[in-house]
Design a protein around this motif. Structure first.
Motif, PDB file in Angstrom:
ATOM      1  N   ARG A   6      33.352 -51.363  -2.649  1.00 33.85           N
ATOM      2  CA  ARG A   6      34.443 -51.910  -1.830  1.00 33.85           C
ATOM      3  C   ARG A   6      34.419 -51.352  -0.412  1.00 33.85           C
ATOM      4  O   ARG A   6      34.947 -51.961   0.505  1.00 33.85           O
ATOM      5  N   ALA A  65      32.520 -45.617 -13.320  1.00 35.75           N
ATOM      6  CA  ALA A  65      32.755 -47.015 -12.944  1.00 35.75           C
ATOM      7  C   ALA A  65      33.741 -47.100 -11.789  1.00 35.75           C
ATOM      8  O   ALA A  65      33.576 -47.930 -10.876  1.00 35.75           O
ATOM      9  N   LEU A  66      34.758 -46.255 -11.784  1.00 35.11           N
ATOM     10  CA  LEU A  66      35.732 -46.256 -10.691  1.00 35.11           C
ATOM     11  C   LEU A  66      35.075 -45.838  -9.384  1.00 35.11           C
ATOM     12  O   LEU A  66      35.310 -46.454  -8.341  1.00 35.11           O
ATOM     13  N   ARG A  99      32.887 -48.680  -8.125  1.00 36.64           N
ATOM     14  CA  ARG A  99      33.712 -49.773  -7.603  1.00 36.64           C
ATOM     15  C   ARG A  99      34.213 -49.440  -6.205  1.00 36.64           C
ATOM     16  O   ARG A  99      34.168 -50.277  -5.294  1.00 36.64           O
ATOM     17  N   GLU A 100      34.708 -48.223  -6.010  1.00 38.85           N
ATOM     18  CA  GLU A 100      35.217 -47.827  -4.705  1.00 38.85           C
ATOM     19  C   GLU A 100      34.100 -47.766  -3.672  1.00 38.85           C
ATOM     20  O   GLU A 100      34.308 -48.088  -2.508  1.00 38.85           O
TER      21      GLU A 100
END
Length: 80
Positions: free
Chosen positions: A57, A49-50, A53-54
């Motif tokens: 972004r 998930a991280l 997300r990155e």
């Protein structure tokens, strides 16, 4: 039997995690239960998930703005 959470990186093969997870699930008495299937898999969700997300972004604002054209926006009131 002492239980310990094993730390592994994304570069570790899946086979290095299976035996410690089996020992953890067996020690908690979760063998042949849904808890034993679900809980060990949650440990791999946070890094994924991280990273997602990155990645999202990092998409430039210009590309994001192009995806919201007025003719495609149902709330704009215009019919294309």
């Amino acid at each position: 039997m002492s239980l310990s959470v094993t730390q592994c990186s994304a570069a570790d093969p899946l086979q290095t995690v299976i035996v410690p997870q089996l020992l953890m699930v067996s020690g908690l008495g979760w063998r042949d239960t849904y808890w034993g299937l679900i809980i060990p898999q949650l440990s791999g969700c946070a890094p994924a998930a991280l990273l997602l997300r990155e990645h999202v972004r990092a998409i430039p604002a210009v590309l994001s703005a192009g995806s919201s054209t007025p003719s495609c926006n149902p709330e704009s009131g215009e019919s294309g």
